[in-house]
Every structure is written in C-alpha cells, then in structure tokens.
Design a protein around this motif. Structure first.
Motif, short mmCIF file in Angstrom:
data_model
loop_
_atom_site.label_atom_id
_atom_site.label_comp_id
_atom_site.label_asym_id
_atom_site.label_seq_id
_atom_site.Cartn_x
_atom_site.Cartn_y
_atom_site.Cartn_z
N ARG A 45 0.82 -1.21 0.00
CA ARG A 45 0.00 0.00 0.00
C ARG A 45 0.86 1.26 0.00
NH1 ARG A 45 -0.45 2.01 5.29
NH2 ARG A 45 0.24 0.48 6.80
N LYS A 46 2.12 1.16 0.47
CA LYS A 46 2.99 2.34 0.40
C LYS A 46 3.40 2.63 -1.04
CE LYS A 46 4.72 2.55 5.05
NZ LYS A 46 5.83 2.38 5.97
N ARG A 49 0.49 4.41 -2.38
CA ARG A 49 0.48 5.80 -1.93
C ARG A 49 1.46 6.62 -2.76
NH1 ARG A 49 3.52 6.76 3.49
NH2 ARG A 49 5.19 6.24 2.04
N ARG A 56 -0.68 12.63 -8.87
CA ARG A 56 -1.21 13.96 -8.55
C ARG A 56 -0.21 15.04 -8.96
NH1 ARG A 56 -5.70 16.00 -8.62
NH2 ARG A 56 -6.54 14.21 -7.51
N HIS A 218 -7.43 0.06 -0.68
CA HIS A 218 -6.67 1.29 -0.42
C HIS A 218 -6.81 2.29 -1.57
CE1 HIS A 218 -4.91 -0.16 3.26
NE2 HIS A 218 -4.55 -1.28 2.64
N LYS A 221 -10.41 3.73 -1.42
CA LYS A 221 -10.63 4.64 -0.29
C LYS A 221 -9.82 5.92 -0.40
CE LYS A 221 -11.72 1.39 3.43
NZ LYS A 221 -11.09 0.57 4.48
N HIS A 222 -8.79 5.90 -1.25
CA HIS A 222 -7.86 7.03 -1.31
C HIS A 222 -8.60 8.32 -1.69
CE1 HIS A 222 -4.33 9.38 -1.77
NE2 HIS A 222 -3.51 8.37 -1.76
N MET A 223 -8.52 9.32 -0.82
CA MET A 223 -9.28 10.55 -1.05
C MET A 223 -8.74 11.36 -2.23
SD MET A 223 -11.70 10.65 1.23
CE MET A 223 -12.19 12.34 1.59
N ASP A 224 -7.52 11.08 -2.64
CA ASP A 224 -6.92 11.86 -3.73
C ASP A 224 -7.06 11.16 -5.08
OD1 ASP A 224 -5.91 14.34 -4.24
OD2 ASP A 224 -3.80 13.77 -4.05
N GLY B 286 -7.99 5.39 8.18
CA GLY B 286 -7.43 4.32 7.36
C GLY B 286 -7.35 4.67 5.89
N ALA B 287 -7.89 5.82 5.50
CA ALA B 287 -7.87 6.20 4.08
C ALA B 287 -6.84 7.29 3.85
CB ALA B 287 -9.25 6.68 3.64
N TYR B 288 -6.07 7.14 2.77
CA TYR B 288 -5.14 8.21 2.41
C TYR B 288 -5.92 9.46 2.04
CZ TYR B 288 -1.36 4.82 2.34
OH TYR B 288 -0.44 3.88 2.69
N GLN B 289 -5.38 10.61 2.38
CA GLN B 289 -6.13 11.86 2.27
C GLN B 289 -5.74 12.68 1.05
OE1 GLN B 289 -8.64 12.72 4.62
NE2 GLN B 289 -8.32 10.54 4.95
N SER B 290 -6.58 13.65 0.72
CA SER B 290 -6.32 14.55 -0.39
C SER B 290 -6.26 15.99 0.12
CB SER B 290 -7.45 14.44 -1.41
OG SER B 290 -7.43 15.57 -2.26
N TYR B 293 -9.30 18.56 0.59
CA TYR B 293 -10.28 18.64 1.67
C TYR B 293 -9.74 19.35 2.91
CZ TYR B 293 -12.50 15.33 -1.43
OH TYR B 293 -13.04 14.75 -2.54
#
Lengths: 293, 297
Positions: A45-46, A49, A56, A218, A221-224, B286-290, B293
């Motif tokens: 998962r790293k 990331r 991005r 992962h 769920k990743h917000m980006d 647990g979720a990677y952020q952006s 937000y």
C-alpha cells in the motif's frame, strides 16, 4: 569457451517515471506450467500511496499540455511499441499464449493506441456544446480531465486490455495508477518501459504489479483518487463501490472477457473520465436573430 | 572584549547520527501521538511582502480551527507574523491560548542600525507579541565581530523585557559550515536567547536535520553546564509529517522528554500543519487523504 549465461530482466514496478522495486521487498514467482518465468513485485500500500502522489504531481502539467501534444506523445508510444513487437509477442508467449494469438494481440494493441491518440483534439468537438440560454450569456460546455484515475486492469489479457483501458484515461489529461493483471503482469512492465521512452512525463502512468485484493481497497478509499476504472471481469464490484463512497468517486465498470473487438474503440471511453465544465460568459443584449455572438 | 571558543563539530559523525535517526520507525498509536504533538508545536507562519490584514486574520482563524470535523485536535503553538500585524493577530487569537510571535530586527537580512532594530522589537512588544524572532547580523559574524553579534542579541533581549521570549535566528544557510552554526548557537545562548532558531525561511537551505542536531548539542552542553533549558525551533523546509517525526525523535534522543513540549520545541512552517492533519486523518480513518479537503490558509 564458457557457456554464456542469459541476462534475465528484473520486472520492477513503475512510479513517477522510475522503476523502483516494491518498498516491501516482496515478490511472487510467475510460472508457465511448471517453468518459472519471472519474479514479479508484490506491491504494497505504500507503493500505491507513492504512485498516487506521483500521479497527482504530474496532473497539472499533463492536463495543461495541448491536446495536440498529448496526441503526439501517444502516437510516439505506438511507434515505440512497433519497434518492440517481437519482444511483446515473445513475452505473451512466455506467459502461455500461442504465437498467432500473441501476434494479433500486439498488433491490435498498437493500433488501439493510435486510435485513442487521434481523439485527443477531437473529443471536445463531439462532446462539447454551445447551450441555448434565455439570458444575455454565451453559455458553453466543455469536457475537462478529472485528475487521478485508478485502473484495475483486465485480468485475462496482458497487453490489449491494458492499452484499451489506459489510453482513454490518459489521452484527455488524466493521470493513471494501474493495478496490473496478476496472471499476465509482464506485458504491463514492458509497456511501462515503452511509456518511459515515449515522452510521456513521469507520473502520468504508474503501474503496480501484485495482488489486486491487497490494494483495491486502499485505492478505492484514497481521497486523492477521483475515479476508478474497474475492468477486472467482475471482481471487486461490491467492495470498490463501498470503499469509494467517502469522496464519491466516479466508478466505471466494464466486464469484458475479451478486448479484441473494434467495439471497444469509441470516444465514450474517454468521456467516461472527463468532467463537464459549463461557462456562462456575459455578452451584450442578444440580437434580433437571437445570436449575441 | 569576550572571546568565544566553541568545540569543533564532527561533520561525518553528525551525518551518521542523523542517518540512524531517520531509520527509526514509529507506528500506530505512537505515530498518532507524535503527529498530534508535532501539530501542537507548529508556529503557523506568514512572512510575505503580500501579507494583508485579511491574510493574517484568516491564518489566525485557521490556527483555532485546524480541521473542525476531527474532534479534540490540539491547536498550533503560535502564529508568526511581521510586527505591523501583531495587534491584528493578538485580537484575533484573544482567549485561544495561541501565542503570537513576531519577527523583528530588520528581518530577514538584519542589515540596519541597532536603534532601528530596538524600535522594531519594541513595536512588536508594545502591540502585544508574546515572542520575538530576531535575526543575527550574519555580516558581522563573518567579519569575526562576535562581540557585536553578542551585544546586539543582549540589547534586543533587554528590549523584549522579562515576559517576552526571544528566539534568535542564526540563518544557518548563510553561516557556511557546522562549526559556525555551533559558534553562533553558543553566542546566542550566552547573550540570553530563550530559543535558538535555524532559519528565516527566505534562504535555502533552511532547516536541516544535521544543522538542528548541532544546535541541539549546543543546548545540551549549556544545560549540563548551567541547568538552564533553552528552546529550539527549526524553521523552513519542513513540509511533511514524516520529517517532523524525525525531528521529534532527534529532540528526544538528544535532549530528552523534557523538551518534547511546545514550550521548548517549535516548528516554523506554513505547509507542515496540513500534512500533519492529513496524516492524523489517515491514521484514524485508514484512508489516504487529499489536500483538496483541507483549507489552504
């Protein structure tokens, strides 16, 4: 004379234009029957990331390039693939495909890159519009890329499926994070080598090999990550839709077993990962004919 | 005339030590606590020519509402502004417990007369600054006029009075080598600095781990000699949470847990707070952020 020892390729992952090993140090052995073919990275998962960060970072410049330029770059990608036809074919064969089929798949893949390259500066002419409004505005809509798109690549075809799903994502200016086929991962890494030498800026395409079920959650769920393209034959459908809820990612699902057909060549695949922007541009009073512009 | 003699710095040794510190791994609960601690040590900073009163009030609002959807977050330690914005910041932060720090003494170059620098400092103090961040005269330092540097710091400390804490910026990026960093640290501490600070943020390189370690060693030697604690503030270039954790580990392993408090350790940064917030959210959801937000200012 001593017998020469073959120099075998280390199949590494592709992040930000570089080929690192997975941060986790893990790998799995790919076999054809009982013969080991390669050790393939089990991305963590790293790595995922890092791939999203790279994507991005590359987005602004890639989306800001002219459509014409992106088209040229994809065309260049096809040229590079053409030069590596034999390698791609041999690789597909080493993963168990028969010669004729492998040959066909490689040629179709190259043609498909060309197909999507051509759409780059035409997509907005088809999907963009000037909209009639009742006020003195010039109102128009055009499509813009969404940002970072996660692609869960087709499982049963190593090259054609990947090309058919990746090209429509990136041609409009999106950046992609790809989870490659587990069964046929080698072509995706060789495609990464093509991408790295085709003027595609680092980070626009990132390719991770490994176990999809370790990574999809992962990614979803990743917000980006702005959208997910699930082309993995029906796997993960429920899980991804649940995981993607937090930032309301757009999810596109295509369950095709085969990507051979020319049916897969259509501009909707590009529009899937674009956002409509509508602009209200003030103009003078609308003229007698109803047209202020 | 005082003469200043400082121990020479073992550059290779320092780099080796830093290298080992960056290999430490913190996970789960300890990581979350570390992130919150780092957040509580941030001096939220804006030091731009284009600063406006609205920019400063906006930053003060952010200092008090870092990420309201996450309950029980600590606040930042302070906001750091130019002297003419101090009053606005003091009013905006009234009752929040967040300190107001002001740069002074012809920041960032430090090229002016002592009178002007004292007036600059007094202005910040009169407006209600709790802390003053001064720059040393690097020109005089390089000319070997260490007494001038010392006297100037002492004079500014006097102008601050008893209740205002003085941070002395060495601008290590302009000092050339680690021996000079150590010497400047010793001079600043001897002249009455409450904090020593690496950089203005206007010069690259700004704060680095090796430079900070050298300064921490100076603080440690002073503490062993006198029992007096001096604060440390690395500033500039610390923009991600992982690096901030490295700094915290270094402080703990060099000076001990007593320094792990925003009374003794600060980060001068503007973008660090957001990365810390994103990592805190990652740890808890647990979720990677952006970055989309989290408020930019």
């Amino acid at each position: 004379m001593a017998t020469r020892i073959d120099v075998l390729k280390t199949y590494k992952i592709f992040i930000g234009g570089k080929f690192p090993r997975t941060e986790s140090g893990r790998f799995y052995q790919l076999k054809n029957g009982k013969t080991p073919i390669a050790n393939v990275c089990l991305s963590s998962r790293k790595d995922l990331r890092n791939a999203v960060v790279a994507a991005r970072g590359a987005f602004e410049k890639w989306a800001g390039a002219t459509a014409y330029n992106r088209s040229q770059i994809l065309y260049r990608m096809a040229e590079m693939m053409e030069g590596r036809k034999e390698q791609f074919t041999a690789e597909l064969m080493s993963q168990g495909m028969e010669k004729n089929k492998a040959n066909q798949e490689v040629m179709k893949s190259i043609d498909r890159v060309i197909y999507f390259a051509g759409w780059s500066d035409k997509i907005n002419q088809v999907f963009g519009s000037v909209n009639p409004v009742a006020t003195s505005h010039f109102n128009f809509s055009s499509l813009e890329p969404m940002g970072v798109v996660g692609l869960i690549a087709p499982e049963n075809t190593g090259l054609l499926g990947l090309v058919s799903t990746l090209c429509p994502i990136i041609i409009s200016g999106n950046c992609g994070v790809v989870l490659a086929s587990e069964k046929y991962p080698l072509s995706s890494i060789t495609l990464a080598e093509v991408i790295a030498t085709s003027d595609v800026p680092g980070g626009v395409v990132n390719i991770l090999t490994g176990k999809k079920d370790e990574l999809v959650s992962h990614l979803a769920k990743h917000m980006d990550v702005n959208a997910i393209y699930l082309a993995s034959n029906g796997e993960f459908k429920k899980q991804i839709q649940e995981d993607a809820i937090q930032n309301l990612k757009r999810i596109i699902i295509r369950d095709n077993d085969s990507w051979d057909d020319e049916d897969h060549e259509h501009p909707y695949a590009i529009a899937d990962f674009m956002e409509t922007k509508t602009t209200w541009h003030p103009i003078e009073i609308i003229s007698g004919s109803g047209s202020g512009y | 005339m005082q003469t200043f003699v400082s121990p020479k710095v073992d550059k290779v040794g320092i780099e080796d030590r830093v290298n080992r510190i960056t290999k430490r791994s913190i996970k789960k609960k300890a990581k979350l606590e570390g992130l919150k601690m780092a957040l509580n040590m941030v001096d939220l900073t804006t030091l731009e020519g284009m600063d406006t009163t609205n920019k400063v009030t906006q930053m003060c609002y952010k200092a008090q509402h870092l990420h309201d959807e996450f309950p029980n977050l600590p606040t930042v330690a302070a906001v750091c502004v130019y002297p003419n914005f101090v009053k606005i910041a003091v009013d905006a932060l009234n009752g929040s417990g967040i300190k107001v720090a002001s740069v002074a003494t012809a920041f960032p170059s430090g090229h002016s007369s002592l009178d002007v620098k004292i007036t600059d400092t007094k202005m910040a103090v009169d407006y209600g600054a709790h802390e003053v961040d001064m720059v040393i005269s690097r020109g005089k330092f390089h000319m070997g006029d260490y007494n001038y540097v010392y006297d100037e710091i002492a004079a500014i400390k006097e102008a601050c009075g008893k209740s205002v804490r003085l941070k002395v910026i060495l601008e290590t990026g302009e000092l050339g080598n680690l021996d000079n960093v150590r010497l400047a640290s010793d001079i600043a501490i001897a002249a009455g600095a409450d904090f020593i600070k690496t950089s203005t943020g206007k010069i690259k390189p700004a704060a680095t781990l090796p430079v900070t370690l050298v300064m921490l060693e100076a603080i440690k030697d002073h503490y062993y000699k006198t029992g007096e604690m001096i604060g440390m503030k690395p500033a500039g270039g610390i923009s991600n949470a992982k690096l901030a954790l490295h700094y915290l580990i270094m402080v703990k392993e060099t000076l001990g847990v007593k320094w792990l408090d925003n009374h003794w350790f600060r980060f001068g940064a503007s973008s660090l707070a957001n990365d810390l917030l994103m990592q805190i959210m990652k740890q808890s959801t647990g979720a990677y952020q952006s970055a989309n937000y989290f408020s930019k200012d």
